[in-house]
Scaffold this motif. Structure first.
Motif, PDB file in Angstrom:
ATOM      1  N   THR A  61       0.873  -1.316  -0.182  1.00 15.82           N
ATOM      2  CA  THR A  61       0.145   0.051   0.067  1.00 15.82           C
ATOM      3  C   THR A  61       0.808   1.631  -0.030  1.00 15.82           C
ATOM      4  O   THR A  61       2.129   0.829   0.029  1.00 15.82           O
ATOM      5  CB  THR A  61      -0.909   0.073   1.240  1.00 15.82           C
ATOM      6  N   GLU A  62       0.409   2.515  -0.555  1.00 15.88           N
ATOM      7  CA  GLU A  62       1.128   3.738   0.097  1.00 15.88           C
ATOM      8  C   GLU A  62       1.800   3.997   0.947  1.00 15.88           C
ATOM      9  O   GLU A  62       2.847   4.145   0.933  1.00 15.88           O
ATOM     10  CB  GLU A  62       0.199   4.923   0.120  1.00 15.88           C
ATOM     11  N   ALA A  63       0.918   3.666   2.292  1.00 19.52           N
ATOM     12  CA  ALA A  63       1.889   3.366   3.111  1.00 19.52           C
ATOM     13  C   ALA A  63       3.460   2.426   3.778  1.00 19.52           C
ATOM     14  O   ALA A  63       3.765   2.423   4.597  1.00 19.52           O
ATOM     15  CB  ALA A  63       0.978   3.280   4.761  1.00 19.52           C
ATOM     16  N   MET A  65       5.367   1.372   1.038  1.00 18.40           N
ATOM     17  CA  MET A  65       6.018   1.804   1.011  1.00 18.40           C
ATOM     18  C   MET A  65       6.764   3.266   1.024  1.00 18.40           C
ATOM     19  O   MET A  65       8.171   2.960   0.582  1.00 18.40           O
ATOM     20  CB  MET A  65       5.551   2.192  -0.786  1.00 18.40           C
ATOM     21  N   ALA A  66       6.426   3.796   2.221  1.00 19.10           N
ATOM     22  CA  ALA A  66       7.027   5.013   2.676  1.00 19.10           C
ATOM     23  C   ALA A  66       7.218   4.351   4.226  1.00 19.10           C
ATOM     24  O   ALA A  66       8.643   4.585   4.259  1.00 19.10           O
ATOM     25  CB  ALA A  66       5.566   5.490   3.509  1.00 19.10           C
ATOM     26  N   ASP A  69      11.334   2.568   2.866  1.00 22.46           N
ATOM     27  CA  ASP A  69      11.548   3.323   1.962  1.00 22.46           C
ATOM     28  C   ASP A  69      12.187   3.976   3.073  1.00 22.46           C
ATOM     29  O   ASP A  69      13.597   4.312   3.469  1.00 22.46           O
ATOM     30  CB  ASP A  69      10.676   5.023   1.655  1.00 22.46           C
TER      31      ASP A  69
END
Length: 302
Positions: A61-63, A65-66, A69
């Motif tokens: 999800t976007e979370a 991926m964050a 990183d």
């Protein structure tokens, strides 16, 4: 940070890398259910969904991926530090997964596996022989072994062997049927056995035969009367008199010495790059991997 929290982050990073609970579990030595439990615990503790799961795929999800990183570089740094300490203090241990062409598995690996096992009892080698090119990261491999000309430019490549020569061979019985070709142009008058490297869909390009002499280069595309995707079958077809084959000389050295096969177009056959081990540039590799590299290089005179 508590130990279980670090374990959850390591599990998350492994699933994110492999896009598969099964392959991540294999890497970490866990069951898929244990790994899934760790991921659910991490998501519950952070109160956010990190992965989208279906029966066929896993995606960040976007979370997610964050988070990757932020924690990915730190986890790789920790793993690298641990590997350096282990390498300095003890025999390398762990599993190294290699994807190699059948020819590379035979010429580079197969004849030396006993010596490696005795030299490094703490290392497990998991070798997949496959002439098709595969997604290294997606399929969980640490590295591949192929002829140098086949290695993609975005990979880190380490030479394992000296240059090799690819030759054109046929059986004495086949060459008794018609004159041996004197130039690549004369191959059109011969039965030539094609070799195809297949892709994931089962198709793939037919390999060209490449020649060079005195600064002149030539390429020949074999006919389609007989096409194979196995090196063993390619050599077997040539031995049976099915036609001429384009093969690595070292792979048929015994047949040439015994007279079962004969080379033609010798003055047109130039050396090629040889075998290389390659891996994605962004991958952090364990000490067990480097132990294998040094062992192979020492034995091949590279």
């Amino acid at each position: 940070m508590r130990s279980n929290e670090l374990a959850e982050l390591i599990a998350f990073a492994a699933v994110a890398e492999h896009k598969s609970f099964r392959r991540a579990a294999e890497q970490l030595g866990l069951t898929a259910s244990t790994l899934s439990h760790s991921l659910r615990a991490l998501e519950t503790r952070m109160d956010v969904r990190l992965l989208n799961r279906t029966t066929r795929s896993v995606a960040l999800t976007e979370a997610g991926m964050a988070l990757l990183d932020q924690v990915g570089p730190a986890l790789r740094q920790i793993a690298g530090a641990v590997d350096q300490v282990n390498a300095a203090s003890s025999e390398p241990r762990g599993t190294v997964r290699i994807n190699a062409s059948h020819l590379a598995a035979d010429l580079v690996l197969g004849r030396r596996l006993g010596d490696f096992a005795r030299a490094h009892p703490g290392i497990t080698l998991d070798i997949a022989s496959d002439d098709r090119f595969v997604d290294m990261v997606g399929n969980g491999y640490d590295a591949g072994i192929r002829l140098g000309d086949s290695v993609e430019q975005d990979m880190v490549a380490i030479r394992l062997t000296a240059p090799l020569r690819i030759v054109v061979v046929g059986s004495p019985a086949y060459l008794a049927e018609r004159p041996a070709p004197a130039t690549p142009d004369e191959l059109d008058a011969h039965r030539c056995i094609g070799y195809r490297i297949r892709n994931g869909s089962g198709t793939g390009k037919l390999c060209k035969w490449e020649f060079g002499r005195d600064g002149v280069t030539a390429a020949f595309e074999p006919g389609v009367q007989l096409v194979v995707d196995s090196h063993a079958l390619l050599v077997g077809a040539a031995l049976s008199g099915a036609g001429l084959a384009y093969v690595v000389e070292a792979a048929v050295a015994g047949h040439l010495a015994a007279g079962r096969l004969v080379t033609v177009l010798d003055d047109w056959c130039a050396p090629v790059a040889g075998f290389f081990l390659y891996y994605p540039s962004q991958r952090q590799l364990p000490s067990a991997f480097w132990a294998l590299v040094e062992f192979l290089r020492a034995g091949q005179g590279a």
